[in-house]
Design an enzyme around this catalytic site. Structure first.
Site, short mmCIF file in Angstrom:
data_model
loop_
_atom_site.label_atom_id
_atom_site.label_comp_id
_atom_site.label_asym_id
_atom_site.label_seq_id
_atom_site.Cartn_x
_atom_site.Cartn_y
_atom_site.Cartn_z
N ARG A 271 0.82 -1.22 0.00
CA ARG A 271 0.00 0.00 0.00
C ARG A 271 0.85 1.26 0.00
O ARG A 271 0.61 2.18 -0.78
CB ARG A 271 -0.94 -0.02 1.22
CG ARG A 271 -2.12 -0.91 1.00
CD ARG A 271 -2.87 -1.28 2.27
NE ARG A 271 -3.90 -2.25 1.93
CZ ARG A 271 -4.44 -3.12 2.77
NH1 ARG A 271 -4.04 -3.15 4.03
NH2 ARG A 271 -5.37 -3.97 2.36
N TYR A 409 -6.40 -2.03 -6.57
CA TYR A 409 -5.54 -3.08 -6.01
C TYR A 409 -4.84 -2.67 -4.73
O TYR A 409 -4.91 -1.52 -4.31
CB TYR A 409 -4.60 -3.71 -7.03
CG TYR A 409 -3.65 -2.89 -7.86
CD1 TYR A 409 -3.19 -3.43 -9.05
CD2 TYR A 409 -3.17 -1.64 -7.48
CE1 TYR A 409 -2.28 -2.74 -9.84
CE2 TYR A 409 -2.26 -0.94 -8.27
CZ TYR A 409 -1.82 -1.50 -9.44
OH TYR A 409 -0.93 -0.83 -10.21
N GLU A 410 -4.25 -3.69 -4.05
CA GLU A 410 -3.75 -3.58 -2.67
C GLU A 410 -4.89 -3.28 -1.69
O GLU A 410 -4.71 -2.60 -0.68
CB GLU A 410 -2.65 -2.50 -2.54
CG GLU A 410 -1.54 -2.56 -3.56
CD GLU A 410 -0.68 -3.82 -3.45
OE1 GLU A 410 -0.94 -4.65 -2.56
OE2 GLU A 410 0.24 -3.98 -4.27
N GLY A 411 -6.06 -3.83 -1.99
CA GLY A 411 -7.25 -3.55 -1.18
C GLY A 411 -7.94 -2.31 -1.72
O GLY A 411 -7.30 -1.28 -1.89
#
Length: 602
Positions: A271, A409-411
């Site tokens: 993140r 992406y990355e949550g």
């Protein structure tokens, strides 16, 4: 550890909300060491030579080019910046890792994704969780680009709920291997990777388990076709199918059932590095837009002279400056925390894991804020170009498409927003961040009579710093009352959490910019930093507006009657300037500086 690290108070993750940070204690891009500046130059030169000129080939889905440029990056050591020297890397600190990711990622989102997937979630899980044998076997190959890594977590039914995956791992009768069966999707680098970090469930375990799986088509591994995507065209993205894929037991990563923990910690690193990967894109988009605006004439004058365009240029530059300020502040905090842990006797693995985990809240804040800023920057870039911006012949269109994935992406940003508040409350419950004491003080302040004294705001940025302190009270007021009302059920109130997270995000970002501008004004002089001071003030003005709106929305969603009236009065008090900034003048001064330099120049 350097003397600066020894002499400063290193706040724990989330403590920025309840403790005042001294500007001398924050790290800024102006603090880069000679070594870091040399690395920055080398990475920018690589980007300008290998990536930018090949933009049309990346846009035409030239996957082989992505692999070729990744190999070149490996030969120059860029893939191993964060890898310890004993495993073939450069062993540089976290700030240098961020810096490399920042300046190598702006040529195209395709390469940026390949680079991020390989160095972050492809390599880091082995560096941080692997046994000595696993690290010796795999990490040197990954650090040099001899091998490429990929990360296989997402499944058709398991996206944000990462632990719900259906892929299975079954132990063989002789206990020497596992058979993996299942389907993964959206796997970056799948088309050219040599190994996957695969997550699968053993029997009915509550949590998934991680495995290092070599990419051998003769071992039951097959790939879907390349996905056709909105952006990141030359980033290889495929489904991966495992059919009785045999994996030796020694390739289990960490322990059984520890895969979810690996996934979450790898995502923390991913993140903050994703935030870094969005920074130079903003600088380049701003520069490209400014150059066009100074050349493009309408009504016999360059469009850069028009107020409507000045507004856009000023906001683009400001958001880039703020993103830089916050990213490198957090990166140095992580680096210092790692150094402290290693001094205390932790291994490199444990120190890095715990160092990043400590700042998981800040990692989520940065991921959300910077990914949204880069999208807005590209959007305004298209607008400045007008009709030309919509054409594939100009760079804005691709920049806009590539930026869009960063919010997913990355949550997703929604997940990260809720995580940031949820993690902060958990830290408070563990006693790592004292939220209760300050929240009670805010409640007492609301019950008391407000001071009518006129404060002395003659010092540089003194009103802005006082405003930040008041904005922190808004968060404590709203979040404190919400926790009291809902307790553990708060996580079910997602819209309230989203409102609270936007307050939290704006506080951190605005404070980071103010501290950077203050630190640099003290050492370089106010006149030399006039534009930076203006950007810090402009961003704070927007932050106050955002916080006021989200605070009101949060309050009226759960408070009624006298409690609601009192909290709304508190919100008004805590978001009121004594002297409102003239934001038109601020914007014009920023835009004119950028236009005069004909580039993002901070």
């Amino acid at each position: 550890m350097d003397t600066q690290t020894q002499n400063k108070d290193i706040l724990r993750g989330g403590q920025f909300l309840v403790k005042e940070t001294n500007c001398d204690d924050v790290f800024t891009p102006e603090d880069f060491s000679e070594e870091q500046l040399m690395m920055k130059e080398a990475v920018m030169e690589f980007n300008d030579r290998e990536i930018i000129p090949n933009k049309p080939r990346f846009e035409a889905k030239d996957y082989a080019l992505t692999e070729e440029v990744m190999k070149k990056a490996g030969e120059l050591g860029f893939l191993g910046v964060a890898v310890p020297e004993e495993y073939g890397g450069l062993g540089m600190g976290f700030v240098s890792t961020m810096l490399t990711c920042d300046y190598i990622s702006s040529g195209t989102g395709s390469f940026s994704t390949a680079f991020g997937a390989h160095t972050g979630i492809g390599t880091m899980p082995i560096t941080l969780y692997g046994t000595e044998e696993q690290k010796q076997k795999y990490v040197p190959r990954l650090a040099t680009g001899e091998w490429f890594g990929a990360y296989a977590l997402t499944e058709p039914g398991a996206g944000s709920d990462a632990n719900s995956g259906k892929t299975t791992a079954q132990l063989s009768e002789d206990g020497k291997s596992y058979k993996i069966n299942g389907q993964k999707m959206w796997i970056s680098n799948a088309g050219f990777c040599n190994m996957f970090i695969v997550f699968a469930r053993i029997e009915d375990d509550k949590y998934i388990t991680g495995f290092i799986v070599e990419n051998d088509p003769n071992n039951g591994i097959s790939l879907g076709e390349e996905e056709h995507k909105l952006g990141i065209h030359a980033s290889s993205t495929r489904q991966v199918f495992f059919s009785d894929t045999v994996v030796p037991v020694e390739n289990m990563l960490a322990g059984r059932g520890e895969g979810f923990k690996i996934a979450m910690n790898a995502l923390n690193i991913g993140r903050i590095k994703l935030a870094a990967a969005c920074l130079d894109s903003q600088r380049r988009i701003t520069t490209t837009a400014v150059k066009y605006a100074t050349e493009r004439k309408q009504f016999k004058t360059p469009i850069a002279n028009f107020g409507a365009i000045k507004l856009k240029i000023a906001e683009m530059a400001t958001n880039a400056y703020v993103g830089e300020s916050a990213c490198y502040r957090a990166a140095k905090n992580i680096e210092d925390r790692i150094a402290l842990r290693m001094e205390a006797g932790n291994s490199h693995q444990e120190a890095e894991l715990k160092g990043v985990e400590e700042y998981a809240i800040e990692c989520s804040i940065l991921k959300v804020s910077v990914s949204e800023d880069v999208q807005n920057c590209a959007d305004e870039g298209i607008q400045i170009f007008g009709g030309m911006g919509f054409s594939k012949d100009t760079p804005m269109e691709a920049a806009w498409r590539d930026a869009r994935i960063a919010r997913i992406y990355e949550g997703t940003n929604e997940i990260n927003r809720m995580l940031s508040v949820g993690m902060l409350i958990k830290k408070a419950m563990k006693g790592h961040v004292d939220l209760l004491g300050p929240a009670m003080k805010v409640q007492e302040e609301l019950m008391g009579i407000p001071s009518f004294d006129t404060p002395d705001y003659s010092e540089l940025l003194s009103e802005e710093k006082a405003m930040i302190a008041k904005l922190k009270k808004v968060f404590l007021m709203v979040a404190g009352a919400a926790v009291q009302k809902f307790g553990p059920d708060l996580e079910a109130h997602q819209q309230l959490l989203l409102a609270a997270s936007d307050i939290l995000i704006e506080i951190y970002m605005a404070e980071s910019a103010i501290l950077r501008a203050e630190k640099n004004a003290k050492r370089f002089g106010e006149e030399a930093q006039a534009s930076q001071i203006a950007m810090a003030k402009l961003y704070l003005y927007h932050a106050v507006t955002t916080i006021e709106q989200n605070g009101r929305e949060g309050i009226i969603s759960f408070a009624q009657g006298d409690e609601q009236r009192m909290m709304l009065m508190g919100l008004k008090r805590f978001t009121k300037y004594a002297n409102y900034p003239d934001i038109v003048t601020l914007r014009n001064s920023i835009a004119e500086k950028v236009t005069a330099e004909n580039k993002y120049c901070f």
